[in-house]
Scaffold this motif. Sequence first.
Motif, PDB file in Angstrom:
ATOM      1  N   THR A  66      15.721  83.856  25.088  1.00 30.33           N
ATOM      2  CA  THR A  66      16.408  82.637  24.172  1.00 30.33           C
ATOM      3  C   THR A  66      17.982  83.000  23.824  1.00 30.33           C
ATOM      4  O   THR A  66      18.271  84.083  23.647  1.00 30.33           O
ATOM      5  CB  THR A  66      15.550  82.686  22.674  1.00 30.33           C
ATOM      6  OG1 THR A  66      14.121  82.335  23.165  1.00 30.33           O
ATOM      7  CG2 THR A  66      16.008  81.623  21.794  1.00 30.33           C
ATOM      8  N   ILE A  93      22.378  85.426  31.356  1.00 29.14           N
ATOM      9  CA  ILE A  93      21.394  85.481  32.332  1.00 29.14           C
ATOM     10  C   ILE A  93      21.640  86.325  33.327  1.00 29.14           C
ATOM     11  O   ILE A  93      20.732  87.209  33.901  1.00 29.14           O
ATOM     12  CB  ILE A  93      20.974  84.072  32.994  1.00 29.14           C
ATOM     13  CG1 ILE A  93      20.495  83.139  31.664  1.00 29.14           C
ATOM     14  CG2 ILE A  93      20.277  84.187  34.170  1.00 29.14           C
ATOM     15  CD1 ILE A  93      20.413  81.900  31.907  1.00 29.14           C
ATOM     16  N   ASP A 147       9.790  89.540  24.686  1.00 23.58           N
ATOM     17  CA  ASP A 147      10.914  88.216  24.661  1.00 23.58           C
ATOM     18  C   ASP A 147      12.202  88.602  24.212  1.00 23.58           C
ATOM     19  O   ASP A 147      12.275  89.535  23.321  1.00 23.58           O
ATOM     20  CB  ASP A 147      10.309  87.007  24.141  1.00 23.58           C
ATOM     21  CG  ASP A 147       9.324  86.436  24.628  1.00 23.58           C
ATOM     22  OD1 ASP A 147       8.999  86.561  25.716  1.00 23.58           O
ATOM     23  OD2 ASP A 147       8.676  85.484  23.675  1.00 23.58           O
ATOM     24  N   HIS A 155      15.827  87.741  22.676  1.00 21.51           N
ATOM     25  CA  HIS A 155      16.673  86.788  22.105  1.00 21.51           C
ATOM     26  C   HIS A 155      18.034  87.453  21.916  1.00 21.51           C
ATOM     27  O   HIS A 155      18.296  88.342  21.504  1.00 21.51           O
ATOM     28  CB  HIS A 155      16.156  86.490  20.740  1.00 21.51           C
ATOM     29  CG  HIS A 155      16.888  85.351  19.973  1.00 21.51           C
ATOM     30  ND1 HIS A 155      16.236  84.542  19.019  1.00 21.51           N
ATOM     31  CD2 HIS A 155      17.988  84.858  19.960  1.00 21.51           C
ATOM     32  CE1 HIS A 155      17.102  83.379  18.583  1.00 21.51           C
ATOM     33  NE2 HIS A 155      18.110  83.651  19.111  1.00 21.51           N
ATOM     34  N   LEU A 167      11.125  86.179  34.899  1.00 16.69           N
ATOM     35  CA  LEU A 167      11.729  85.378  33.840  1.00 16.69           C
ATOM     36  C   LEU A 167      11.111  84.319  33.525  1.00 16.69           C
ATOM     37  O   LEU A 167      10.870  83.176  34.210  1.00 16.69           O
ATOM     38  CB  LEU A 167      13.242  84.924  33.927  1.00 16.69           C
ATOM     39  CG  LEU A 167      14.068  84.451  33.144  1.00 16.69           C
ATOM     40  CD1 LEU A 167      14.389  85.269  31.946  1.00 16.69           C
ATOM     41  CD2 LEU A 167      15.356  83.786  33.710  1.00 16.69           C
ATOM     42  N   VAL A 188      13.186  80.295  29.747  1.00 12.56           N
ATOM     43  CA  VAL A 188      14.637  80.288  29.192  1.00 12.56           C
ATOM     44  C   VAL A 188      14.775  79.297  28.318  1.00 12.56           C
ATOM     45  O   VAL A 188      14.871  77.929  28.308  1.00 12.56           O
ATOM     46  CB  VAL A 188      15.820  79.975  30.192  1.00 12.56           C
ATOM     47  CG1 VAL A 188      17.220  80.156  29.417  1.00 12.56           C
ATOM     48  CG2 VAL A 188      15.789  80.899  31.164  1.00 12.56           C
ATOM     49  N   THR A 189      14.990  79.718  26.987  1.00 12.80           N
ATOM     50  CA  THR A 189      14.946  78.452  25.667  1.00 12.80           C
ATOM     51  C   THR A 189      16.383  78.481  25.465  1.00 12.80           C
ATOM     52  O   THR A 189      17.065  79.340  24.769  1.00 12.80           O
ATOM     53  CB  THR A 189      14.185  79.217  24.490  1.00 12.80           C
ATOM     54  OG1 THR A 189      12.920  79.111  25.018  1.00 12.80           O
ATOM     55  CG2 THR A 189      14.186  77.874  23.292  1.00 12.80           C
ATOM     56  N   VAL A 190      16.910  77.203  25.484  1.00 12.69           N
ATOM     57  CA  VAL A 190      18.175  76.777  25.134  1.00 12.69           C
ATOM     58  C   VAL A 190      18.113  75.338  24.582  1.00 12.69           C
ATOM     59  O   VAL A 190      17.309  74.798  24.995  1.00 12.69           O
ATOM     60  CB  VAL A 190      19.533  77.131  26.153  1.00 12.69           C
ATOM     61  CG1 VAL A 190      19.815  78.430  26.564  1.00 12.69           C
ATOM     62  CG2 VAL A 190      19.155  76.132  27.347  1.00 12.69           C
ATOM     63  N   LEU A 191      19.089  75.064  23.651  1.00 17.54           N
ATOM     64  CA  LEU A 191      18.773  73.813  23.239  1.00 17.54           C
ATOM     65  C   LEU A 191      19.890  72.696  23.756  1.00 17.54           C
ATOM     66  O   LEU A 191      20.855  73.377  24.256  1.00 17.54           O
ATOM     67  CB  LEU A 191      18.939  73.648  21.510  1.00 17.54           C
ATOM     68  CG  LEU A 191      17.540  74.426  20.887  1.00 17.54           C
ATOM     69  CD1 LEU A 191      17.973  74.527  19.419  1.00 17.54           C
ATOM     70  CD2 LEU A 191      16.549  73.647  21.117  1.00 17.54           C
TER      71      LEU A 191
END
Lengths: 219, 219, 219, 219, 219, 219
Positions: free
Chosen positions: B41, B55, B79, B81, B213, B216-219
Amino acid sequence: DKDLYQDNDLAGVVTGLAWTSVGGEILFIETSLSRGKGGLTLSGQLGEVMKESAITALSYLKAHAERLGVDYRIFNHYDLHVHVPAGAVPKDGPSAGITMLTSMASIFTQRRVKPFIAMTGEITLRGKVLPVGGIKEKILAARRAGVKEIILCVKNRKDVEEVHADYIKDLSFHYVDTVDEVLAAALLPETVSNPMRFVFPEEKKEREESAGLTSVTVL
Amino acid sequence: DKDLYQDNDLAGVVTGLAWTSVGGEILFIETSLSRGKGGLTLSGQLGEVMKESAITALSYLKAHAERLGVDYRIFNHYDLHVHVPAGAVPKDGPSAGITMLTSMASIFTQRRVKPFIAMTGEITLRGKVLPVGGIKEKILAARRAGVKEIILCVKNRKDVEEVHADYIKDLSFHYVDTVDEVLAAALLPETVSNPMRFVFPEEKKEREESAGLTSVTVL
Amino acid sequence: DKDLYQDNDLAGVVTGLAWTSVGGEILFIETSLSRGKGGLTLSGQLGEVMKESAITALSYLKAHAERLGVDYRIFNHYDLHVHVPAGAVPKDGPSAGITMLTSMASIFTQRRVKPFIAMTGEITLRGKVLPVGGIKEKILAARRAGVKEIILCVKNRKDVEEVHADYIKDLSFHYVDTVDEVLAAALLPETVSNPMRFVFPEEKKEREESAGLTSVTVL
Amino acid sequence: DKDLYQDNDLAGVVTGLAWTSVGGEILFIETSLSRGKGGLTLSGQLGEVMKESAITALSYLKAHAERLGVDYRIFNHYDLHVHVPAGAVPKDGPSAGITMLTSMASIFTQRRVKPFIAMTGEITLRGKVLPVGGIKEKILAARRAGVKEIILCVKNRKDVEEVHADYIKDLSFHYVDTVDEVLAAALLPETVSNPMRFVFPEEKKEREESAGLTSVTVL
Amino acid sequence: DKDLYQDNDLAGVVTGLAWTSVGGEILFIETSLSRGKGGLTLSGQLGEVMKESAITALSYLKAHAERLGVDYRIFNHYDLHVHVPAGAVPKDGPSAGITMLTSMASIFTQRRVKPFIAMTGEITLRGKVLPVGGIKEKILAARRAGVKEIILCVKNRKDVEEVHADYIKDLSFHYVDTVDEVLAAALLPETVSNPMRFVFPEEKKEREESAGLTSVTVL
Amino acid sequence: DKDLYQDNDLAGVVTGLAWTSVGGEILFIETSLSRGKGGLTLSGQLGEVMKESAITALSYLKAHAERLGVDYRIFNHYDLHVHVPAGAVPKDGPSAGITMLTSMASIFTQRRVKPFIAMTGEITLRGKVLPVGGIKEKILAARRAGVKEIILCVKNRKDVEEVHADYIKDLSFHYVDTVDEVLAAALLPETVSNPMRFVFPEEKKEREESAGLTSVTVL
Ligand SMILES: [Ca+2]
Ligand SMILES: [Ca+2]
Ligand SMILES: [Ca+2]
Ligand SMILES: [Ca+2]
Ligand SMILES: [Ca+2]
Ligand SMILES: [Ca+2]
Ligand SMILES: [Ca+2]
Ligand SMILES: [Ca+2]
Ligand SMILES: [Ca+2]
Ligand SMILES: [Ca+2]
Ligand SMILES: [Ca+2]
Ligand SMILES: [Ca+2]
């Protein structure tokens, strides 16, 4: 200087030739493998055409793994990352196709890349090499960088012949029609000095299942 | 004041140097690990180049885990962050690459970060450090913040030499070419005082599979 | 009236302070848990910075679950939903960070929130509290709403001291530096009157695997 | 005519009241369940606020399933679809919250909806009902449609009292503060005449695992 | 000519009526099933409203599978594709709802579609048929195409009555209120001549689990 | 020259005819299979209509696999990639439909493509071939490229008849109505000289489950 050829100690690092609005440049394609399940990560501000080139290169290597000496289990049990420095510079176009394919082939086989070699050319899924533009500028950049051999599509021979002889007298050219000729010219038979040792889980099934391309991470 | 260096009690908190239109600033890269399955994240209004840097840093650490003393199972069972305060300020560019990599290496190994050190530099996937801009402003910001050592790419040495001697007399510089030199300069051999104890499920298989992997949490 | 403090009967409901172009307002952060696999849902027209705050708050609670008295299995076997009424009003910014974190801590522990308390402040991933703006307007809104205690970052103390004494004579302030101080001030030791009874599947493995953050649902 | 109340033969069909630029209207919330794994589909050109309302309604029902008489296994072994005709008309806003929640409660319990009842009101995640706008126009539309009872937030009572007595003499109003009061007013204790018979796979584990909200399908 | 009715040899091909800016047209809804896990693919440059119609039609058929004679296992072990030629022509709106539902019902049951029949009408999730526009133009197109029977919503009867008698003397109309009436009018009891033989994996569990709508592929 | 017909040594390479603003062109559709789980990758800067054509072609082949002599297990245990060089040239429209379908049929069956044949035509999901535009320009391009046979929709016959006889005297035309006629005309009964040997995991279940279309990778 970033425009200088760098050594060939590492598997997966291959020198490409790029054309920009201010002339030719060398660029480096870098790949790495880490344990995973067949994911692909692309970074370096790559445009859509360049990302499609990378995906096409990977498909070619997977479809021809056995013939190319790639252990198929790597595709199942490792993730591949392709990065093109510098990270803030947008890059696009198909001409890094053979460079990305060579970089992937090197990391998958751990074979050493030939020293002082650079290349430019589009690939297709069946393994043909297509001609690209900006040949003159790319040759000048390669020469400035200390490159000694250049791989090009046979259809780019006419572009080389238009370059003044003084500029190319120290360079030798490989004119290729297929991806296999690229790999034959660019990869040495030996591995790099500290080759990665691939580890695989114990296989229960007689024939292992493949997970395929499990994910593509791009931003 | 937010521009002051803070202590090194926590693993995963590393001081970076940023350049903005109004001068240099220090910033903090923070990472945390929680039990999971290999997700990543990224938060803090990071731009695409900066997210690609994160990354790439993670890929480097995974590809070189054994050599760097990272238990590979962490990538499978935790995980990661990465957050960069302040949360409302957009940030981008490749220059936090070595800072993010150092932060991740610290959280994965629980090694303590050297006190009063800051850094700026782009990373590549093969572990090279590339030069970045805004060196003079960044040095001034580091000095104001109480930083005593700064890690930079060797190619940024010429930028430091252009800074007036008065401004740098209290600072020592580490000029590096590779990520491994960054980690050698930035991480102490000892762990933080309350190191995280990693827990892993009992392993049934002789060699554990890696999930890679997973998200991948991105907004 | 929507600007009045409401009771503290329910776990997971916490009063925040917001700044809008027409003055200060109170807002309520609501969280709920339902059986699932570690998903997170965010609703209430939250902007990207506010959603990143929520994800950062959750990461903090997961990374420090044991110390904070949260049963880790909840992260694996329940889904968390965070909603901020009113549903049609866009909201953004980092200042609800400590309110969202307190709301999550309350629902995970089922501890009762202290009555007549409100708060505003940004959080970082390592658990620091950062100062936020609009303090005067927020204090006026809190007072109108019947709030009696306010939690703020220590760096916002100077903003409170600039408010006329008449406006704050009925209010007491908690100035905090860390998230842990927020939770100590905001959560009572006892649970709410009808605490949720968490159910978990029977565990076969000695150490349970964690699914991590399995999904983030935002629209 | 599409503006007429329709019967209550089917579980999951509930009459709402909407406000448009040309006056009030009734609308129908329709839900269906089909065997699946906990997915949610939303259709009918719903805007983001309205979709967030639906997701919030579902979270409330899941968090309070036991108390509301909903067999938790339905959330694991069925997919829920919420559709709002007419399919080409864009709809948004929070005021269908209580209607969507009632529709879901009806389909999950197969309880019959009270005849000739309509409703409008926002919901929050903790089960509060918030006031909404356009009350006068909505009442006129309800009356034209043949509706006899209307559920509203208590805070909308003042809006009703401003409507001319002639328009409301045939209508009775339920003023509510909570979602539970909505369900008590809107759902009859009996099931519809041909209730759906839920089927579940045989459970091997003592306590079944929940899949949570496995997917949200919106276009 | 593309505007001519085509035969009814194949399950899953149903004739619809569309309205465009240059008049009425017939269109064909085509569906196919292939072994899979419950995925849905939509193609033919369908707009969002039309895609929502397709998803609503599928939900209706799943919720009422048993009554409609559809083997539920098809939803678990096959993927459904809905395509609307011509592939380059953008199409949208809700009026193909009953046509898509009939096409799906035909492919799921392998029942033959009645010859020389066409239809237009919106569906709702509870199985109601709603009226649509462009009736006169659609009737003219149907007649030109050689269609003999047309299915319409009862609320479109008034639109037919406004069409000059000469244009409709060779046509018969089915006015329907529900989806079930559509299927009764449009599907013959017999299967097509070479019906698909569905194959299912051997079931170990007493009651099979359903995968639900596992994916929606749209571009 | 890129406008010349190339040989038919490889399965999955088929010659199509395209129309551009500067005249007709030949193009090559390339497909490859690699071990996987039923994923589909599309590359070559394909527009949405062209991507929908590819997905429709694949659905047709899956729905009719047995009749067409395709081992169904390939769909479960291999990934399919379709690429259309040149990689930087945007391409769109439905007219490559029969070419993509023929390419896929060739790679799945490893049957050799007939030499010196090219084609253009839209496909539908039920296997019909629809007419396309630019026939005159496409014929001229095919002739320049050395193509000897062309497959077209029967409804394009009138367009051929309008071309001057001199231009078509060396060409023979196949006018088709269905996809099956395309395959009969375009694929030879024999396999290519080095056919791919498909490998499948040992099957435990009596009837193997199908994974369906597990992913579509497009950028
Ligand atoms: Ca340069
Ligand atoms: Ca991008
Ligand atoms: Ca500053
Ligand atoms: Ca963003
Ligand atoms: Ca207010
Ligand atoms: Ca949004
Ligand atoms: Ca109306
Ligand atoms: Ca939409
Ligand atoms: Ca027409
Ligand atoms: Ca589209
Ligand atoms: Ca050409
Ligand atoms: Ca694209």
